[in-house]
Design a protein around this motif. Structure first.
Motif, PDB file in Angstrom:
ATOM      1  N   GLN A 283       0.848  -1.183   0.000  1.00 46.32           N
ATOM      2  CA  GLN A 283       0.000   0.000   0.000  1.00 46.32           C
ATOM      3  C   GLN A 283       0.888   1.239   0.000  1.00 46.32           C
ATOM      4  O   GLN A 283       2.098   1.139   0.141  1.00 46.32           O
ATOM      5  CB  GLN A 283      -0.950  -0.003   1.206  1.00 46.32           C
ATOM      6  CG  GLN A 283      -0.256  -0.042   2.547  1.00 46.32           C
ATOM      7  CD  GLN A 283      -1.243  -0.070   3.707  1.00 46.32           C
ATOM      8  OE1 GLN A 283      -2.154   0.736   3.761  1.00 46.32           O
ATOM      9  NE2 GLN A 283      -1.042  -0.988   4.630  1.00 46.32           N
ATOM     10  N   ALA A 284       0.279   2.392  -0.156  1.00 44.75           N
ATOM     11  CA  ALA A 284       1.028   3.654  -0.217  1.00 44.75           C
ATOM     12  C   ALA A 284       1.761   3.930   1.096  1.00 44.75           C
ATOM     13  O   ALA A 284       1.364   3.457   2.160  1.00 44.75           O
ATOM     14  CB  ALA A 284       0.058   4.804  -0.515  1.00 44.75           C
ATOM     15  N   ASP A 285       2.842   4.715   0.994  1.00 42.95           N
ATOM     16  CA  ASP A 285       3.577   5.149   2.179  1.00 42.95           C
ATOM     17  C   ASP A 285       2.650   5.918   3.118  1.00 42.95           C
ATOM     18  O   ASP A 285       1.690   6.553   2.671  1.00 42.95           O
ATOM     19  CB  ASP A 285       4.732   6.083   1.796  1.00 42.95           C
ATOM     20  CG  ASP A 285       5.877   5.355   1.114  1.00 42.95           C
ATOM     21  OD1 ASP A 285       5.854   4.106   1.039  1.00 42.95           O
ATOM     22  OD2 ASP A 285       6.802   6.045   0.654  1.00 42.95           O
ATOM     23  N   PHE A 286       2.982   5.883   4.382  1.00 39.43           N
ATOM     24  CA  PHE A 286       2.237   6.615   5.402  1.00 39.43           C
ATOM     25  C   PHE A 286       2.944   7.916   5.751  1.00 39.43           C
ATOM     26  O   PHE A 286       4.165   8.018   5.638  1.00 39.43           O
ATOM     27  CB  PHE A 286       2.111   5.785   6.690  1.00 39.43           C
ATOM     28  CG  PHE A 286       0.948   4.853   6.684  1.00 39.43           C
ATOM     29  CD1 PHE A 286      -0.232   5.156   7.350  1.00 39.43           C
ATOM     30  CD2 PHE A 286       1.018   3.645   5.999  1.00 39.43           C
ATOM     31  CE1 PHE A 286      -1.306   4.293   7.335  1.00 39.43           C
ATOM     32  CE2 PHE A 286      -0.050   2.769   5.978  1.00 39.43           C
ATOM     33  CZ  PHE A 286      -1.219   3.095   6.644  1.00 39.43           C
ATOM     34  N   ILE A 287       2.167   8.876   6.190  1.00 40.25           N
ATOM     35  CA  ILE A 287       2.702  10.073   6.823  1.00 40.25           C
ATOM     36  C   ILE A 287       2.350   9.935   8.295  1.00 40.25           C
ATOM     37  O   ILE A 287       1.226   9.532   8.635  1.00 40.25           O
ATOM     38  CB  ILE A 287       2.124  11.359   6.206  1.00 40.25           C
ATOM     39  CG1 ILE A 287       2.599  11.478   4.758  1.00 40.25           C
ATOM     40  CG2 ILE A 287       2.540  12.584   7.025  1.00 40.25           C
ATOM     41  CD1 ILE A 287       2.048  12.655   4.007  1.00 40.25           C
ATOM     42  N   ASN A 288       3.333  10.225   9.162  1.00 37.32           N
ATOM     43  CA  ASN A 288       3.149  10.065  10.600  1.00 37.32           C
ATOM     44  C   ASN A 288       3.580  11.312  11.350  1.00 37.32           C
ATOM     45  O   ASN A 288       4.443  12.052  10.895  1.00 37.32           O
ATOM     46  CB  ASN A 288       3.962   8.869  11.117  1.00 37.32           C
ATOM     47  CG  ASN A 288       3.478   7.564  10.541  1.00 37.32           C
ATOM     48  OD1 ASN A 288       4.054   7.046   9.599  1.00 37.32           O
ATOM     49  ND2 ASN A 288       2.406   7.041  11.076  1.00 37.32           N
ATOM     50  N   GLN A 289       2.979  11.485  12.512  1.00 44.24           N
ATOM     51  CA  GLN A 289       3.287  12.607  13.389  1.00 44.24           C
ATOM     52  C   GLN A 289       2.935  12.189  14.817  1.00 44.24           C
ATOM     53  O   GLN A 289       2.069  11.342  15.018  1.00 44.24           O
ATOM     54  CB  GLN A 289       2.455  13.829  12.983  1.00 44.24           C
ATOM     55  CG  GLN A 289       2.737  15.083  13.779  1.00 44.24           C
ATOM     56  CD  GLN A 289       1.933  16.266  13.267  1.00 44.24           C
ATOM     57  OE1 GLN A 289       0.739  16.161  13.003  1.00 44.24           O
ATOM     58  NE2 GLN A 289       2.591  17.399  13.119  1.00 44.24           N
ATOM     59  N   VAL A 290       3.611  12.791  15.793  1.00 40.72           N
ATOM     60  CA  VAL A 290       3.271  12.583  17.199  1.00 40.72           C
ATOM     61  C   VAL A 290       2.999  13.947  17.812  1.00 40.72           C
ATOM     62  O   VAL A 290       3.675  14.934  17.484  1.00 40.72           O
ATOM     63  CB  VAL A 290       4.421  11.863  17.948  1.00 40.72           C
ATOM     64  CG1 VAL A 290       4.176  11.853  19.456  1.00 40.72           C
ATOM     65  CG2 VAL A 290       4.583  10.435  17.439  1.00 40.72           C
ATOM     66  N   MET A 291       1.990  13.998  18.672  1.00 41.39           N
ATOM     67  CA  MET A 291       1.684  15.251  19.364  1.00 41.39           C
ATOM     68  C   MET A 291       1.485  15.002  20.848  1.00 41.39           C
ATOM     69  O   MET A 291       1.145  13.901  21.270  1.00 41.39           O
ATOM     70  CB  MET A 291       0.464  15.945  18.759  1.00 41.39           C
ATOM     71  CG  MET A 291      -0.823  15.199  18.865  1.00 41.39           C
ATOM     72  SD  MET A 291      -2.287  16.143  18.300  1.00 41.39           S
ATOM     73  CE  MET A 291      -1.810  16.726  16.708  1.00 41.39           C
ATOM     74  N   LEU A 292       1.726  16.058  21.609  1.00 41.15           N
ATOM     75  CA  LEU A 292       1.493  16.054  23.047  1.00 41.15           C
ATOM     76  C   LEU A 292       0.307  16.964  23.326  1.00 41.15           C
ATOM     77  O   LEU A 292       0.258  18.097  22.851  1.00 41.15           O
ATOM     78  CB  LEU A 292       2.741  16.577  23.779  1.00 41.15           C
ATOM     79  CG  LEU A 292       2.603  16.816  25.286  1.00 41.15           C
ATOM     80  CD1 LEU A 292       2.270  15.523  26.026  1.00 41.15           C
ATOM     81  CD2 LEU A 292       3.878  17.452  25.834  1.00 41.15           C
ATOM     82  N   LEU A 293      -0.654  16.428  24.084  1.00 38.06           N
ATOM     83  CA  LEU A 293      -1.867  17.168  24.446  1.00 38.06           C
ATOM     84  C   LEU A 293      -1.985  17.286  25.957  1.00 38.06           C
ATOM     85  O   LEU A 293      -1.449  16.455  26.686  1.00 38.06           O
ATOM     86  CB  LEU A 293      -3.124  16.420  23.983  1.00 38.06           C
ATOM     87  CG  LEU A 293      -3.262  15.953  22.561  1.00 38.06           C
ATOM     88  CD1 LEU A 293      -4.468  15.040  22.436  1.00 38.06           C
ATOM     89  CD2 LEU A 293      -3.416  17.130  21.650  1.00 38.06           C
ATOM     90  N   GLU A 294      -2.760  18.263  26.376  1.00 38.55           N
ATOM     91  CA  GLU A 294      -3.208  18.351  27.763  1.00 38.55           C
ATOM     92  C   GLU A 294      -4.711  18.102  27.721  1.00 38.55           C
ATOM     93  O   GLU A 294      -5.446  18.841  27.054  1.00 38.55           O
ATOM     94  CB  GLU A 294      -2.907  19.739  28.337  1.00 38.55           C
ATOM     95  CG  GLU A 294      -3.298  19.906  29.786  1.00 38.55           C
ATOM     96  CD  GLU A 294      -2.486  19.068  30.751  1.00 38.55           C
ATOM     97  OE1 GLU A 294      -3.092  18.499  31.682  1.00 38.55           O
ATOM     98  OE2 GLU A 294      -1.251  18.958  30.576  1.00 38.55           O
TER      99      GLU A 294
END
Length: 161
Positions: free
Chosen positions: A49-60
């Protein structure tokens, strides 16, 4: 509570979908404190399948873990997520990585996320925003986990436009 979420996607204009999801995440889950850069990675699990785009975030967040899960699943659905195939293509995948140092293991929720230490597409963006965060079960920092990860997928930074 401090919550680390991962975002992933490989259907549609993923970068645009991420941008559009931020207000929904802030409205329904909590204030975004930090976001990593975006990274492109070959598909993990189901590879054809197609490549993924990823990100990580910090929430409160003021929500409890099960409320967070309910809200992120609603946001995924809002952005066209269909759960047809395990590890299959998706418009938006939101996963809870950590909530503070909580450990939760039940049918609906596993915190910390069980595969973090084996996935560079999570470790690299998380390292960017929280390299000294200690995994509550493995008792190792994100920096240490990154050095030990056996995942050989390339994770490539997507330059800002």
């Amino acid at each position: 509570m401090r919550v680390f979420l991962s975002l992933g996607g490989n259907l549609g204009n993923t970068q645009e979908i991420f941008e559009q999801s931020y207000p929904a995440i802030e409205k329904k889950v909590g204030k975004i404190l930090q976001k990593s850069s975006l990274y492109r990675t070959a598909a993990w699990g189901l590879k054809d399948q197609a490549d993924f785009i990823n990100q990580v975030m910090l929430l409160e967040s003021a929500l409890n873990p099960h409320e967070i899960l309910t809200e992120i699943q609603a946001i995924e659905k809002q952005f066209g997520r269909e759960r047809l195939v395990t590890w299959g293509p998706r418009t938006l995948d939101l996963d809870i990585l950590f909530i503070e140092n909580l450990k939760i293991q039940n049918e609906k929720l596993q915190i910390p996320h069980p595969h973090i230490h084996n996935r560079k597409f999570i470790l690299i963006p998380m390292h960017e925003i929280a390299k000294e965060f200690e995994h509550p079960e493995l008792k190792k920092t994100i920096s240490e986990l990154m050095l030990e990860a056996t995942d050989d997928f390339s994770v490539n930074l997507i330059p800002n436009p």
